[in-house]
Design a protein around this motif. Structure first.
Motif, PDB file in Angstrom:
ATOM      1  N   ASP A 115       3.411  -0.034  13.903  1.00 35.61           N
ATOM      2  CA  ASP A 115       3.921  -0.988  12.916  1.00 35.61           C
ATOM      3  C   ASP A 115       3.184  -0.802  11.601  1.00 35.61           C
ATOM      4  N   TRP A 116       3.783  -1.268  10.538  1.00 34.96           N
ATOM      5  CA  TRP A 116       3.212  -1.202   9.193  1.00 34.96           C
ATOM      6  C   TRP A 116       4.024  -2.158   8.324  1.00 34.96           C
ATOM      7  N   ILE A 117       3.581  -2.364   7.118  1.00 37.96           N
ATOM      8  CA  ILE A 117       4.319  -3.263   6.247  1.00 37.96           C
ATOM      9  C   ILE A 117       5.707  -2.700   5.938  1.00 37.96           C
ATOM     10  N   ASP A 118       6.705  -3.554   6.069  1.00 35.00           N
ATOM     11  CA  ASP A 118       8.073  -3.244   5.651  1.00 35.00           C
ATOM     12  C   ASP A 118       8.247  -3.875   4.269  1.00 35.00           C
ATOM     13  N   ARG A 119       8.276  -3.049   3.258  1.00 33.42           N
ATOM     14  CA  ARG A 119       8.267  -3.565   1.890  1.00 33.42           C
ATOM     15  C   ARG A 119       9.513  -4.371   1.555  1.00 33.42           C
ATOM     16  N   GLU A 120      10.618  -4.097   2.220  1.00 30.71           N
ATOM     17  CA  GLU A 120      11.832  -4.871   1.955  1.00 30.71           C
ATOM     18  C   GLU A 120      11.698  -6.308   2.430  1.00 30.71           C
ATOM     19  N   GLY A 166       8.558  -7.644   3.232  1.00 27.38           N
ATOM     20  CA  GLY A 166       7.276  -8.170   2.769  1.00 27.38           C
ATOM     21  C   GLY A 166       6.307  -8.560   3.862  1.00 27.38           C
ATOM     22  N   ASP A 167       6.453  -7.972   5.066  1.00 28.36           N
ATOM     23  CA  ASP A 167       5.535  -8.300   6.151  1.00 28.36           C
ATOM     24  C   ASP A 167       5.459  -7.116   7.121  1.00 28.36           C
ATOM     25  N   LEU A 168       4.515  -7.200   8.063  1.00 30.76           N
ATOM     26  CA  LEU A 168       4.408  -6.204   9.104  1.00 30.76           C
ATOM     27  C   LEU A 168       5.688  -6.171   9.929  1.00 30.76           C
ATOM     28  N   ALA A 169       6.099  -4.980  10.353  1.00 30.15           N
ATOM     29  CA  ALA A 169       7.277  -4.839  11.192  1.00 30.15           C
ATOM     30  C   ALA A 169       7.144  -3.584  12.041  1.00 30.15           C
ATOM     31  N   ALA A 170       7.733  -3.629  13.230  1.00 34.45           N
ATOM     32  CA  ALA A 170       7.715  -2.479  14.125  1.00 34.45           C
ATOM     33  C   ALA A 170       8.442  -1.297  13.487  1.00 34.45           C
TER      34      ALA A 170
END
Length: 366
Positions: free
Chosen positions: A158-163, A165-169
């Motif tokens: 997981d890492w930040i999903d910029r679209e 604005g939070d962590l996402a798988a």
């Protein structure tokens, strides 16, 4: 110390966690190997006294990497020497873009178990670190890194999903399950970088072997880890940086920043709950990215601060970690990789930060 010299370790030899049967008064090093039998006819004997442990293990570090990406051989050498001088003689390199195989030919540097290069989703990890790919290519890249590494493959789970604005798988269930199955077919274990809560259960259910950081563990997922024997490497010295990371990204990603702070605030509680449930825990620092090398003593102290008993925290960086990684400790005939301290590390793990002597492949190197 000459090739024919014998090293005599006297004091207390902590060959394992058991207080009685694993503790010896002495051992010898002959031709670079450990023996508990007194050698006959030895003339050149060097005596080292103190409390001896197997060479320490950093189960999550990165030799050949810094905050900006791959580094040259001179920098990699400095990183390896720093670990050695801290008593760390076995490293699990949890992802690096540099080729560090040349270190294997140096008798004065630690042994490294490599996971190849990180495998991440496109634009979902630190620049210059990973193969950045899409899910349809995951199996092929995992297979390639399984062949390139030393029995491990490293995913970015997981890492930040910029679209959002939070962590996402990062990976769909089907693709990651197929990739893990392929790694296992090739004889490699798989680990994944994971901060968030939602990424954990799908990876465990897909058959993953280990999770790095694991800050998102909850009372729902901890039993799943324990049931399936999935290990964690908490890297608490790295998790300590979360507030600074959050402050740096708060203006652009406030939801992510708040999430990172929550994960940081409950870090000790998370690790202790995992320990209490029987989840295997090993010590790693995440050195080599933004963190300095040589911090394993601090990490073991952090595990104790989280509530793990001192002997078990020591095992996470010595006996237990070596067994998990398939490497010997202080056993008859094993290569003599050990560290000697002035006092009993079981009484105060902070002594790990000040080795008295470091013995690598039978030679005193520090």
């Amino acid at each position: 110390m000459s090739e024919s010299a014998v090293l005599h370790i006297k004091g207390r030899v902590l060959a394992g966690p058991a207080a009685d049967e694993d503790v010896h008064d002495e051992l010898w090093v002959v031709d670079g190997r450990i023996t508990f039998d007194r050698p006959t006819g030895a003339r050149d004997v060097r005596v080292v006294t103190g409390w001896a442990l197997p060479g320490l293990v950093d189960a999550h570090c990165h030799v050949g990497l810094d905050a900006h990406g791959p580094v040259d051989e001179a920098t990699s050498e400095k990183q390896a020497v720093t670990e050695r001088d801290a008593g760390v003689l076995l490293l699990r390199d949890a992802g690096a873009p540099s080729d560090t195989r040349w270190i294997d030919h140096r008798d004065d540097l630690p042994r490294i178990i490599r996971a190849g290069r990180h495998i991440a989703r496109t634009r979902r990890y630190i620049r210059n670190y990973a193969h950045e790919i899409e899910p349809e290519d995951l199996v092929a890249y995992v297979a390639a890194e399984a062949r390139r590494g030393d029995g491990w493959v490293k995913l970015v789970g997981d890492w930040i999903d910029r679209e959002h604005g939070d962590l996402a798988a990062c990976w769909p269930r089907g693709e990651v399950a197929a990739a893990i199955a392929e790694a296992h077919r090739l004889g490699a274990r798989v680990t994944a970088h994971c901060f968030a809560e939602e990424s954990l259960a799908p990876l465990v259910e897909a058959g993953i072997d280990c999770i790095e950081h694991a800050t998102g563990l909850t009372e729902e997922t901890i039993p799943l880890f324990a049931e399936r024997g999935v290990a964690i490497v908490p890297t608490l010295v790295n998790i300590a940086t979360f507030p600074d990371l959050a402050a740096g990204g708060e203006a652009k990603f406030p939801t992510w920043a708040a999430h990172m702070r929550r994960l940081h605030e409950r870090r000790y509680e998370t690790v202790r709950a995992a320990y209490d449930a029987g989840v295997p825990i090993y010590a790693g620092t995440d050195a080599g990215g933004s963190l300095a090398h040589g911090l394993i003593g601090d990490e073991v102290a952090e595990l104790v601060k989280a509530g793990i008993p001192a002997v078990d925290a020591l095992s996470a960086a010595t006996w237990g970690a070596r067994t998990w990684l398939g490497r010997p400790g202080m056993t008859e005939g094993a290569a003599a990789d050990l560290v000697v301290y002035d006092s009993d590390p079981r009484e105060d793990v902070r002594v790990l930060k000040a080795p008295r002597r470091v013995v690598l492949r039978g030679r005193v190197v520090g």
